[in-house]
Scaffold this motif. Sequence first.
Motif, short mmCIF file in Angstrom:
data_model
loop_
_atom_site.label_atom_id
_atom_site.label_comp_id
_atom_site.label_asym_id
_atom_site.label_seq_id
_atom_site.Cartn_x
_atom_site.Cartn_y
_atom_site.Cartn_z
N CYS A 164 0.80 -1.17 0.10
CA CYS A 164 0.10 -0.03 -0.03
C CYS A 164 0.90 1.27 -0.12
O CYS A 164 2.06 1.15 0.56
CB CYS A 164 -1.04 0.02 1.06
SG CYS A 164 -2.10 1.35 1.26
N LYS A 179 -0.71 4.40 0.23
CA LYS A 179 -1.28 5.51 1.08
C LYS A 179 -0.42 5.82 2.44
O LYS A 179 0.32 4.73 2.66
CB LYS A 179 -2.74 5.22 1.07
CG LYS A 179 -3.39 4.79 -0.10
CD LYS A 179 -4.17 5.91 -0.69
CE LYS A 179 -5.07 5.33 -1.81
NZ LYS A 179 -4.62 5.82 -3.25
N TYR A 183 -2.80 5.89 11.01
CA TYR A 183 -2.80 4.92 12.04
C TYR A 183 -2.44 3.60 11.59
O TYR A 183 -2.39 2.63 12.35
CB TYR A 183 -4.47 4.57 12.27
CG TYR A 183 -5.05 4.50 11.21
CD1 TYR A 183 -5.31 3.46 10.39
CD2 TYR A 183 -5.89 5.61 10.56
CE1 TYR A 183 -6.04 3.26 9.50
CE2 TYR A 183 -6.67 5.70 9.45
CZ TYR A 183 -6.83 4.37 8.78
OH TYR A 183 -7.31 4.00 7.71
N CYS A 184 -1.96 3.57 10.29
CA CYS A 184 -1.94 1.91 9.76
C CYS A 184 -0.58 1.47 9.42
O CYS A 184 0.16 2.46 9.04
CB CYS A 184 -2.61 2.19 8.33
SG CYS A 184 -2.75 0.47 7.58
N VAL A 231 0.44 -0.99 7.67
CA VAL A 231 0.34 -1.64 6.43
C VAL A 231 1.45 -1.41 5.38
O VAL A 231 2.35 -2.14 4.96
CB VAL A 231 -0.79 -2.06 5.47
CG1 VAL A 231 -0.76 -2.50 4.10
CG2 VAL A 231 -1.84 -2.85 6.21
N PRO A 232 1.60 -0.08 5.06
CA PRO A 232 2.73 0.50 4.20
C PRO A 232 4.04 -0.06 4.75
O PRO A 232 4.94 -0.28 4.07
CB PRO A 232 2.58 1.91 4.36
CG PRO A 232 1.03 1.94 4.59
CD PRO A 232 0.66 1.05 5.73
N HIS A 244 -10.46 1.44 -1.81
CA HIS A 244 -10.18 2.98 -1.39
C HIS A 244 -11.15 4.05 -1.84
O HIS A 244 -11.12 4.04 -2.99
CB HIS A 244 -8.70 3.40 -1.42
CG HIS A 244 -8.27 4.33 -0.72
ND1 HIS A 244 -8.83 5.73 -0.76
CD2 HIS A 244 -7.41 4.34 0.56
CE1 HIS A 244 -8.20 6.40 0.00
NE2 HIS A 244 -7.57 5.80 0.94
N ARG A 265 -6.79 10.60 5.35
CA ARG A 265 -7.71 9.83 4.35
C ARG A 265 -7.90 10.17 2.82
O ARG A 265 -8.41 9.71 2.22
CB ARG A 265 -8.64 9.09 5.27
CG ARG A 265 -8.65 8.29 6.07
CD ARG A 265 -8.32 6.78 5.62
NE ARG A 265 -9.39 6.04 4.90
CZ ARG A 265 -9.29 4.85 4.34
NH1 ARG A 265 -8.21 4.30 4.37
NH2 ARG A 265 -10.29 4.61 3.61
FE1 SF4 Z 1 -3.21 1.50 3.27
FE2 SF4 Z 1 -5.58 0.71 3.90
FE3 SF4 Z 1 -3.83 1.09 5.79
FE4 SF4 Z 1 -4.75 3.12 4.42
S1 SF4 Z 1 -5.90 1.77 6.13
S2 SF4 Z 1 -2.55 2.83 4.78
S3 SF4 Z 1 -5.18 2.63 2.38
S4 SF4 Z 1 -3.89 -0.41 4.24
#
Ligand code: SF4
Length: 470
Positions: A184, A186, A190-191, A193-194, A265, A304
């Motif tokens: 990802c 983006k 809070y995330c 994942v990246p 998204h 967001r």
């Molecule tokens: Fe990526 Fe979804 Fe995490 Fe936002 S919430 S950084 S779009 S994985």
Amino acid sequence: MSSSFDVRLESLASKPEAPANARLDAARAPRPNTFYLETFGCQMNAHDSEKVAGVLAGRGYLPVDRPEDAQLVFYNTCSIREKAAQKVFSRLGLFREREGNGQIIGVLGCVAQQEGEEIFERAPWVSLVCGSASYRKLPELLAQLESGNRRVMGLDTDTDETFETELTRRDNPFRAYITIIEGCSKSCAYCVVPFTRGPERSRTSAAVLEEVRRLAGAGYSEIQFLGQTVNSYRDPSPRRMSFAELLVAASGVSGIRRVRFTTSHPSDFNRDIVDAIDSVPALCEHVHLPVQSGSTRILRAMRRTYTREEYLEKVALIRAARRPISISSDIIVGFPGESDEDFAETLSLLDAAQYDSVFAFQFSPRPNTEALSLSGTVREETRAQRLQILQDKQREIQLARNQSLIGLTLEVLVDGAARKAGNWLGRTSSNRMVNFASPEPNLLGQYVSITITSAGPGNLVGIRAASVSG
Ligand code: SF4
Ligand code: 5AD
């Protein structure tokens, strides 16, 4: 391109998660050439595990049901919220006493990527740490373990490659998952994942469609495209197929009756996707479109990239479709700085959006993320209260929406037997679970027509109408 295979061994759904305090049977010794793989977290992880299991099967390892029996014990971990991340350490603790019995313990996935070498310090009996962005290195890491190396690691995220395997052990016999975009790019505040899955990278449309054709040939009628931001898909080949075109092309593959995709998204969600669903019956009438908050102020703090109004415009696009497309969402309550007014806006967004289902979470501070350093922490008690209020409200909305379907006849793909004898479970195109009674000995994998007779907030109940097909 090399040939690929799909093997179906056992059902993911039928494997209950071991309780965190479970003890291992000390009397049992591991059996050579076996593996145990437990998965935490999202659909992407579940599918990664299918591919990891395929790699292991390709090297001659057989799956076993109990960790104490396995020569290789792998945990595919999730770190999206703190609770999920902690689970793996309680699992690893079970092996402390068993050091030296020949078992090889591995940590895969997002916790591996995030904690890296520290895992070896916290649990020195672990032999392999491999992050989700490094699975393409897995065969090499396994070879190192097989040749006696007791500490191997794969932690790259600076890759532009995706995880391709020749063998995938498909756990669901009716729905096949296909990752079309990994990582990802983006930067939601809070995330993790990246950081854990690296930057966004798409597979070529030709590779994706080849996999769809292969799966159709192997008997799958439903496929689901996966990606953290699946609709941000960008075909890297000169063909430059758009996401909507890819959906349509996959739906046209002979034998494919249903195509799903998740997660979308909002910023990359456009009319062409709705038009595709409207014009192609095989495209399922469901969009998972996480909003995260109903307050523009909080959305901005979350980074967001859309406002409440822009989000609701996307919802309006979907609601204006000819088909009754269902919408689901993810919502975080208690993000730093979220006031009572902000939360009230999230509640009013539930009224406006009329979701068909919502996954709601309390904010959980995560390492490396921008939100970690934000002030305005919301008290745990307030977070818990907000979550409860939101869930109660959404339950009522869902109940009303589901009850409006009573009397309709819907096509259901039967994917399980209900606990009560003679009852079956299936899913509608809109991703609603339907429970129905039928005396037939085996309906698994069939598409049947069900007339809805009653509804709860989380499922529909119906009776068999005429068979659509076998
Ligand atoms: Fe990526 Fe979804 Fe995490 Fe936002 S919430 S950084 S779009 S994985
Ligand atoms: N705290 C709580 N929920 C989170 N999610 C992602 N990161 C966090 C976090 N730090 C939720 C988002 C996302 C879903 C998969 O998990 O709602 O859409």
